[in-house]
Scaffold this motif. Structure first.
Motif, PDB file in Angstrom:
ATOM      1  N   PRO A 436      12.389  23.138  -3.227  1.00 38.77           N
ATOM      2  CA  PRO A 436      13.631  22.095  -3.008  1.00 38.77           C
ATOM      3  C   PRO A 436      13.869  21.756  -2.053  1.00 38.77           C
ATOM      4  CG  PRO A 436      13.658  25.227  -3.247  1.00 38.77           C
ATOM      5  CD  PRO A 436      12.123  24.042  -3.477  1.00 38.77           C
ATOM      6  N   LEU A 437      12.848  22.556  -0.480  1.00 34.73           N
ATOM      7  CA  LEU A 437      13.606  21.958   1.115  1.00 34.73           C
ATOM      8  C   LEU A 437      12.494  20.864   0.952  1.00 34.73           C
ATOM      9  CD1 LEU A 437      15.585  21.814   3.686  1.00 34.73           C
ATOM     10  CD2 LEU A 437      14.267  23.664   4.073  1.00 34.73           C
ATOM     11  N   SER A 438      12.288  20.063   1.143  1.00 37.55           N
ATOM     12  CA  SER A 438      10.800  19.359   0.967  1.00 37.55           C
ATOM     13  C   SER A 438      11.488  17.558   1.647  1.00 37.55           C
ATOM     14  CB  SER A 438      10.517  18.446   0.186  1.00 37.55           C
ATOM     15  OG  SER A 438       9.698  19.637  -0.694  1.00 37.55           O
ATOM     16  N   PHE A 439      10.744  17.365   2.591  1.00 37.27           N
ATOM     17  CA  PHE A 439      10.626  15.713   3.135  1.00 37.27           C
ATOM     18  C   PHE A 439       9.504  14.685   2.476  1.00 37.27           C
ATOM     19  CE2 PHE A 439      14.258  17.900   4.595  1.00 37.27           C
ATOM     20  CZ  PHE A 439      15.039  17.113   6.000  1.00 37.27           C
ATOM     21  N   ALA A 440       8.947  13.599   2.632  1.00 38.35           N
ATOM     22  CA  ALA A 440       8.003  13.036   2.324  1.00 38.35           C
ATOM     23  C   ALA A 440       8.265  11.744   2.657  1.00 38.35           C
ATOM     24  CB  ALA A 440       8.543  12.753   0.512  1.00 38.35           C
ATOM     25  N   HIS A 441       7.241  11.099   3.129  1.00 39.06           N
ATOM     26  CA  HIS A 441       6.545   9.963   4.202  1.00 39.06           C
ATOM     27  C   HIS A 441       5.308   8.952   3.255  1.00 39.06           C
ATOM     28  CE1 HIS A 441       4.341  11.927   6.827  1.00 39.06           C
ATOM     29  NE2 HIS A 441       3.760  11.189   6.383  1.00 39.06           N
ATOM     30  N   TYR A 442       5.178   8.318   3.139  1.00 38.73           N
ATOM     31  CA  TYR A 442       4.411   7.225   2.298  1.00 38.73           C
ATOM     32  C   TYR A 442       4.744   5.739   2.197  1.00 38.73           C
ATOM     33  CZ  TYR A 442       8.137   7.670  -1.329  1.00 38.73           C
ATOM     34  OH  TYR A 442       9.226   7.122  -2.105  1.00 38.73           O
ATOM     35  N   GLY A 443       3.376   5.257   2.171  1.00 34.70           N
ATOM     36  CA  GLY A 443       3.600   4.041   2.097  1.00 34.70           C
ATOM     37  C   GLY A 443       4.019   3.023   1.449  1.00 34.70           C
ATOM     38  N   ALA A 444       5.137   1.895   1.604  1.00 35.44           N
ATOM     39  CA  ALA A 444       5.110   1.410   0.602  1.00 35.44           C
ATOM     40  C   ALA A 444       5.198  -0.127   0.978  1.00 35.44           C
ATOM     41  CB  ALA A 444       7.139   1.625   0.121  1.00 35.44           C
ATOM     42  N   ASP A 445       4.201  -0.898   1.660  1.00 40.55           N
ATOM     43  CA  ASP A 445       3.900  -1.757   2.111  1.00 40.55           C
ATOM     44  C   ASP A 445       3.454  -2.595   1.729  1.00 40.55           C
ATOM     45  OD1 ASP A 445       2.823  -3.726   3.943  1.00 40.55           O
ATOM     46  OD2 ASP A 445       2.753  -2.933   5.679  1.00 40.55           O
ATOM     47  N   PRO A 446       3.384  -3.814   1.084  1.00 43.95           N
ATOM     48  CA  PRO A 446       2.971  -4.875   0.716  1.00 43.95           C
ATOM     49  C   PRO A 446       2.410  -5.845   1.029  1.00 43.95           C
ATOM     50  CG  PRO A 446       4.917  -5.799   1.143  1.00 43.95           C
ATOM     51  CD  PRO A 446       5.244  -4.649   1.454  1.00 43.95           C
ATOM     52  N   ASN A 447       1.724  -5.323   2.465  1.00 43.82           N
ATOM     53  CA  ASN A 447       0.441  -5.581   3.191  1.00 43.82           C
ATOM     54  C   ASN A 447      -0.612  -4.915   2.896  1.00 43.82           C
ATOM     55  OD1 ASN A 447       2.053  -8.319   3.924  1.00 43.82           O
ATOM     56  ND2 ASN A 447       2.508  -7.613   5.162  1.00 43.82           N
ATOM     57  N   ARG A 448       0.118  -3.610   2.575  1.00 45.30           N
ATOM     58  CA  ARG A 448      -1.452  -2.666   1.962  1.00 45.30           C
ATOM     59  C   ARG A 448      -1.569  -2.525   0.746  1.00 45.30           C
ATOM     60  NH1 ARG A 448      -4.032  -1.288   7.588  1.00 45.30           N
ATOM     61  NH2 ARG A 448      -2.437  -1.883   8.472  1.00 45.30           N
ATOM     62  N   PHE A 529      10.923   8.783   3.050  1.00 45.75           N
ATOM     63  CA  PHE A 529      10.618   7.387   4.165  1.00 45.75           C
ATOM     64  C   PHE A 529       9.728   6.777   3.253  1.00 45.75           C
ATOM     65  CE2 PHE A 529      12.173  11.037   6.656  1.00 45.75           C
ATOM     66  CZ  PHE A 529      12.726  10.713   7.771  1.00 45.75           C
ATOM     67  N   ARG A 530      10.411   5.217   3.043  1.00 42.28           N
ATOM     68  CA  ARG A 530       9.485   5.077   2.722  1.00 42.28           C
ATOM     69  C   ARG A 530       8.630   3.480   3.776  1.00 42.28           C
ATOM     70  NH1 ARG A 530      11.435   1.367  -0.786  1.00 42.28           N
ATOM     71  NH2 ARG A 530      10.481   1.425  -2.771  1.00 42.28           N
ATOM     72  N   GLN A 531       7.741   3.977   4.009  1.00 47.61           N
ATOM     73  CA  GLN A 531       7.182   3.107   5.083  1.00 47.61           C
ATOM     74  C   GLN A 531       5.921   1.992   5.436  1.00 47.61           C
ATOM     75  OE1 GLN A 531       5.925   7.035   7.498  1.00 47.61           O
ATOM     76  NE2 GLN A 531       7.899   7.198   8.601  1.00 47.61           N
ATOM     77  N   SER A 532       5.807   1.484   6.379  1.00 46.41           N
ATOM     78  CA  SER A 532       4.582   0.612   6.379  1.00 46.41           C
ATOM     79  C   SER A 532       3.824   0.426   7.956  1.00 46.41           C
ATOM     80  CB  SER A 532       5.405  -0.608   5.988  1.00 46.41           C
ATOM     81  OG  SER A 532       6.227  -1.194   7.389  1.00 46.41           O
ATOM     82  N   GLY A 533       2.683  -0.452   8.191  1.00 46.44           N
ATOM     83  CA  GLY A 533       1.955  -0.398   8.485  1.00 46.44           C
ATOM     84  C   GLY A 533       0.853   0.160   8.986  1.00 46.44           C
ATOM     85  N   TYR A 534       1.053   1.167   8.147  1.00 48.11           N
ATOM     86  CA  TYR A 534      -0.503   2.267   8.101  1.00 48.11           C
ATOM     87  C   TYR A 534      -1.530   1.966   7.107  1.00 48.11           C
ATOM     88  CZ  TYR A 534       2.387   5.796   6.442  1.00 48.11           C
ATOM     89  OH  TYR A 534       3.516   6.289   5.134  1.00 48.11           O
ATOM     90  N   GLU A 535      -3.074   2.703   7.499  1.00 51.63           N
ATOM     91  CA  GLU A 535      -3.998   2.417   5.822  1.00 51.63           C
ATOM     92  C   GLU A 535      -3.499   4.551   5.794  1.00 51.63           C
ATOM     93  OE1 GLU A 535      -7.148   4.185   4.607  1.00 51.63           O
ATOM     94  OE2 GLU A 535      -7.260   4.401   6.450  1.00 51.63           O
ATOM     95  N   HIS A 536      -4.084   4.343   4.869  1.00 55.15           N
ATOM     96  CA  HIS A 536      -4.132   5.804   3.834  1.00 55.15           C
ATOM     97  C   HIS A 536      -4.860   7.119   5.049  1.00 55.15           C
ATOM     98  CE1 HIS A 536      -3.059   8.791   1.073  1.00 55.15           C
ATOM     99  NE2 HIS A 536      -4.783   9.572   0.682  1.00 55.15           N
ATOM    100  N   GLN A 537      -5.931   6.953   5.351  1.00 53.05           N
ATOM    101  CA  GLN A 537      -6.442   7.983   5.804  1.00 53.05           C
ATOM    102  C   GLN A 537      -5.436   7.515   7.263  1.00 53.05           C
ATOM    103  OE1 GLN A 537      -9.418  10.519   4.446  1.00 53.05           O
ATOM    104  NE2 GLN A 537      -8.519  11.510   7.156  1.00 53.05           N
ATOM    105  N   ASP A 538      -5.409   7.155   8.049  1.00 51.53           N
ATOM    106  CA  ASP A 538      -4.513   6.827   8.916  1.00 51.53           C
ATOM    107  C   ASP A 538      -2.918   7.303   8.918  1.00 51.53           C
ATOM    108  OD1 ASP A 538      -7.385   6.849  10.733  1.00 51.53           O
ATOM    109  OD2 ASP A 538      -7.479   4.318   9.941  1.00 51.53           O
ATOM    110  N   SER A 539      -2.257   7.528   8.335  1.00 52.08           N
ATOM    111  CA  SER A 539      -1.154   7.393   8.114  1.00 52.08           C
ATOM    112  C   SER A 539      -0.339   8.302   9.274  1.00 52.08           C
ATOM    113  CB  SER A 539      -0.476   8.426   6.941  1.00 52.08           C
ATOM    114  OG  SER A 539      -1.357   9.662   6.893  1.00 52.08           O
ATOM    115  N   TYR A 540      -1.408   9.556   9.696  1.00 50.54           N
ATOM    116  CA  TYR A 540      -0.685  10.605  10.442  1.00 50.54           C
ATOM    117  C   TYR A 540      -1.197   9.867  11.968  1.00 50.54           C
ATOM    118  CZ  TYR A 540       1.125  14.002   8.170  1.00 50.54           C
ATOM    119  OH  TYR A 540       1.941  14.772   6.957  1.00 50.54           O
TER     120      TYR A 540
END
Length: 565
Positions: A436-448, A529-540
């Motif tokens: 119930p106390l969750s946050f998330a970020h993930y790729g929403a990049d049309p160029n990835r 957070f719907r983010q752009s600019g990174y590849e999956h393995q290198d997100s952090y």
């Protein structure tokens, strides 16, 4: 024995009016537990498999080591099957006492020597803290900060990918204020609109103010631990093991005299599935000890890339990859379908990354020009309609790829189907489970681009009699098939090509936005957070991913209610 707080004072003349100030170090601890993604935990072979393969050490998977990666890179599917056997591998934990390296001339510190901590604290404190500080040279059983980090599991994980996250969380949470003043680094986060890190408008997020940060970190340490798991095995089993490790960790801090009641979990990719199972009442049952969870690039309902890679091998991330090791990692697990299937086709953990029922219908398609000739699943069950289908050219499993090592009583189509049944049950069990106390970020990049829809395209000039009965004549094992109509005697037709299409859906090159978005649609998250600019393995390694993670951690920490002692 628990230690109590002690203070020293000095007797001075009555004329001396200068106050004596004693700084009391915090005794509260709120550990940060990091769970890596698939291929993010280092594995070692059990002794019997090491002997069988005639190896000098027992390394099964350690992507930080280019020398060890080269061994797998040059190996065939049979070797990969033996070296990455779910039943004969385990997490390569740091254990200097028992030294389980499988090599008499290699110490535990040498095995984990990639962990060299490059952080420093702007605090004038001694070693009576959980901080990663070298013990003084006069200390008995002296440990360096590198050894302390290894004890925290930092050497269990893919350090090249995760070092920046581990060190940033460790340093910044423990030095947010120095002598009562805000550390300059936090100006990247304090009073910054979350929209700068591509926060979703819903749920709405307010900027973090300095007072809230101060209250969240006040009188508390935030030691960062990494806990690897065997990603070849069921995420359910991994969650049970991680739950026990966290319970032991909490008890250990209590025995050291700290007040430790809960932890915060940070995940990467598959680690998010482990975390969801960790808090599930029928699996890890650790919800009461987990204050909150930060999910990174989680395949919440699976990923079409799992099907693609088992049939066509891993793609090379190429020039878009931030790290050259990321490219090597893909090649090591296999650029060809048989290499990947020999590993993941026999690994329940890998099968649990396939699109689940919650992923939806019509994601596997066969097209011919402008027409869609086949679209699966049709009835909401990819396990029955795709994964366990035997003998179809589009089936997930090429049976001859499952046991290239020809292990007696080894993998079979039926055994993999049994693993798929368990994967299905696991998917359905955690489908609605989020803290119930969750946050998330993930790729929403049309160029990835990533595979939401996985498309086989038939040569436009081909004459197709029955899409269901095509037979494979040639498979290049990287996504190009030569097929023909079957049975051939019905009509004399020429063979034609079928090609796996490149990904075309927004994401992070591995997890499609379609799957990650399940977190947003669940309505259970405090921030997305719907983010752009990174590849999956290198997100952090991405600045926005790191800053949104620190923001999320503070938002979780501010909800901690400590028991009075």
């Amino acid at each position: 024995m628990k230690r109590s707080r002690q203070a020293e004072g000095f007797v001075t003349p009555t004329e001396d009016k200068i106050a004596q100030v004693h700084s009391i170090l915090p005794r509260r601890v709120l550990p940060i537990i990091f769970l890596p993604g698939i291929m993010g935990s280092n594995l070692r072979m059990k002794p019997e498999r090491q002997r069988q393969m005639g190896r000098e050490n027992n390394i099964a998977w350690r992507p930080d080591s280019l020398a060890q990666s080269k061994i797998l890179l040059e190996g065939d599917a049979a070797m990969r099957q033996l070296q990455l056997d779910p039943g004969l591998t385990e997490v390569d934990e740091y254990d200097p006492l028992n030294n389980p390296t499988g090599a008499p001339n290699e110490s535990a510190d040498e095995r984990h020597d990639v962990v060299e901590v490059k952080l420093w604290y702007t605090l004038g404190v001694g070693i009576d803290t959980p901080l990663l500080i070298d013990d003084p040279i006069t200390a008995k059983s002296r440990r360096t900060k590198d050894q302390k980090a290894r004890e925290r599991g930092w050497g269990e994980v893919f350090f090249d990918s995760y070092q920046e996250l581990l060190e940033t969380c460790e340093q910044r949470l423990n030095t947010a204020f120095v002598r009562g003043r805000l550390n300059r680094w936090w100006k990247n986060i304090v009073n910054v609109p979350p929209a700068n890190w591509q926060a979703s408008a819903q749920p709405p997020l307010a900027p973090l103010d300095e007072k809230t940060l101060q209250q969240a970190v006040k009188d508390c340490w935030f030691p960062v631990h990494a806990m690897g798991y065997n990603w070849l095995q069921s995420n359910r089993d991994s969650a049970v093991r991680i739950a026990e490790r966290i319970r032991v960790l909490i008890k250990r801090y209590e025995e050291q005299g700290f007040q430790c009641e809960k932890v915060i979990v940070v995940t990467d990719s598959m680690g998010g599935l482990v975390a969801r199972a960790l808090i599930h009442p029928n699996i890890g049952n650790l919800k009461d000890q987990v204050l909150g969870v930060v999910h990174g690039v989680m395949p919440a309902t699976g990923a079409g890339a799992a099907y693609k890679r088992m049939r066509c091998g891993f793609e090379d991330p190429g020039i878009n990859s931030m790290s050259p090791i990321t490219s090597v990692t893909a090649k090591v697990l296999g650029n060809f379908g048989p290499e990947v299937t020999a590993v993941l086709g026999n690994a329940q953990g890998g099968l649990e990354l396939l699109p689940s029922q919650a992923y939806g219908d019509h994601w596997l398609r066969v097209t011919h020009g402008s027409k869609t000739l086949l679209s699966l699943p049709k009835k909401g069950d990819p396990y029955r309609e795709i994964y366990k289908v035997q003998g179809k050219w589009y089936s997930l499993l090429r049976e001859e790829w499952l046991n290239p090592a020809q292990i007696e009583d080894g993998p079979t189509f039926q055994k993999t189907c049994e693993l798929l049944d368990k994967a299905k049950a696991f998917h359905n069990e955690i489908q609605t489970t989020y803290h119930p106390l969750s946050f998330a970020h993930y790729g929403a990049d049309p160029n990835r681009s990533a595979w939401h829809q996985v498309v086989w395209e038939i040569d436009a000039k081909a004459k197709v009699l029955d899409i269901e009965t095509l037979r494979i004549e040639i498979d290049d094992e990287q996504g190009k098939l030569r097929v023909n109509n079957s049975p051939a005697e019905f009509e004399c037709t020429a063979p034609f090509s079928v090609t796996m299409q490149a990904p075309s859906d927004p994401g992070d090159q591995t997890v499609p936005l379609h799957s990650a978005e399940h977190q947003l649609h669940s309505g259970k998250f405090k921030g997305i957070f719907r983010q752009s600019g990174y590849e999956h393995q290198d997100s952090y390694k991405d600045e926005r991913a790191l800053q949104s993670t620190l923001y999320s951690l503070v938002r979780i920490a501010q909800n901690m209610e400590w028991a009075k002692r």
